[in-house]
Design a protein around this motif. Structure first.
Motif, PDB file in Angstrom:
ATOM      1  N   ASP A  19       0.812  -1.226   0.000  1.00 35.90           N
ATOM      2  CA  ASP A  19       0.000   0.000   0.000  1.00 35.90           C
ATOM      3  C   ASP A  19       0.839   1.267   0.000  1.00 35.90           C
ATOM      4  OD1 ASP A  19      -2.606  -1.239   0.142  1.00 35.90           O
ATOM      5  OD2 ASP A  19      -2.173  -1.722   2.243  1.00 35.90           O
ATOM      6  N   GLU A  22       0.268   3.836  -2.907  1.00 37.98           N
ATOM      7  CA  GLU A  22      -1.041   4.493  -2.822  1.00 37.98           C
ATOM      8  C   GLU A  22      -1.096   5.455  -1.628  1.00 37.98           C
ATOM      9  OE1 GLU A  22      -5.770   3.500  -3.380  1.00 37.98           O
ATOM     10  OE2 GLU A  22      -4.411   1.835  -2.954  1.00 37.98           O
ATOM     11  N   GLN A  25       0.489   8.666  -2.720  1.00 32.33           N
ATOM     12  CA  GLN A  25      -0.436   9.448  -3.549  1.00 32.33           C
ATOM     13  C   GLN A  25      -1.446  10.189  -2.680  1.00 32.33           C
ATOM     14  OE1 GLN A  25      -2.164   6.776  -6.460  1.00 32.33           O
ATOM     15  NE2 GLN A  25      -0.147   6.038  -7.075  1.00 32.33           N
ATOM     16  N   LYS A  79     -10.255   2.603  -3.804  1.00 36.93           N
ATOM     17  CA  LYS A  79      -9.231   3.647  -3.696  1.00 36.93           C
ATOM     18  C   LYS A  79      -9.040   4.013  -2.228  1.00 36.93           C
ATOM     19  CE  LYS A  79      -8.620   8.486  -5.105  1.00 36.93           C
ATOM     20  NZ  LYS A  79      -9.276   9.614  -5.800  1.00 36.93           N
TER      21      LYS A  79
END
Length: 182
Positions: A19, A22, A25, A79
């Protein structure tokens, strides 16, 4: 230890080293927004290398029953739209923990933080057998105050000059929820 808690609008899942990208981000998207209420981080914080290390540490802390870190994920897209942690877990005579959370700016006002806090409270009281869960919040953070109020937390008072954030000592409210109120 992989934990998964499903809600109506989101689900919580313990983070894995996979993870890290992500998470970066999410952090980059919200760097300025979250810095309003949290200390600013050095640029290296916003790298997969650092986030992988933080996730490894959270996995170790969970094994030791000291802290649990979860990603908050949107059901539709899977998401990552936030993160939530139950940390500083103390055993008897306290049986308490702190909860902290952050939601992607693009998802605020949709009840996601409220649901995530409810899910982590259920975990804290039913699985960890805690007596008390606490949260600290800036008096300026009305959204987070509403989340805590909606999830049953009570404001127990003001902690003066409690956290050093971006060069200034900031006051914070201490909220708490007891097992008997859950």
């Amino acid at each position: 230890m992989n934990l998964l808690f499903n809600g109506k609008t989101c689900y919580l899942r313990t983070l894995t080293v996979d993870d890290a990208e992500e998470m970066v981000q999410l952090l980059v998207r919200n760097r300025d927004y979250w810095a309003i209420y949290e200390p600013r981080h050095q640029d290296s914080y916003f790298t997969a290398l650092v986030q992988r290390e933080k996730i490894r540490e959270s996995i170790y802390q969970a094994r030791e029953n000291r802290e649990y870190s979860f990603g908050i994920f949107e059901h539709e897209s899977n998401k990552m739209i936030g993160h939530i942690s139950m940390y500083s877990i103390k055993r008897l005579p306290f049986l308490s923990a702190l909860v902290g959370y952050s939601i992607d700016e693009g998802y605020i006002g949709k009840g996601i933080a409220t649901e995530a806090v409810r899910l982590v409270n259920t975990f804290g009281f039913e699985q960890l057998r805690l007596h008390r869960i606490e949260a600290y919040v800036s008096p300026k953070n009305m959204g987070s105050i509403r989340v805590l109020q909606k999830t049953g937390f009570l404001n127990e008072g003001l902690l003066r000059e409690f956290l050093y954030i971006n060069g200034v000592w900031e006051d914070h409210y201490q909220f708490a929820l007891l097992e008997s109120e859950f």
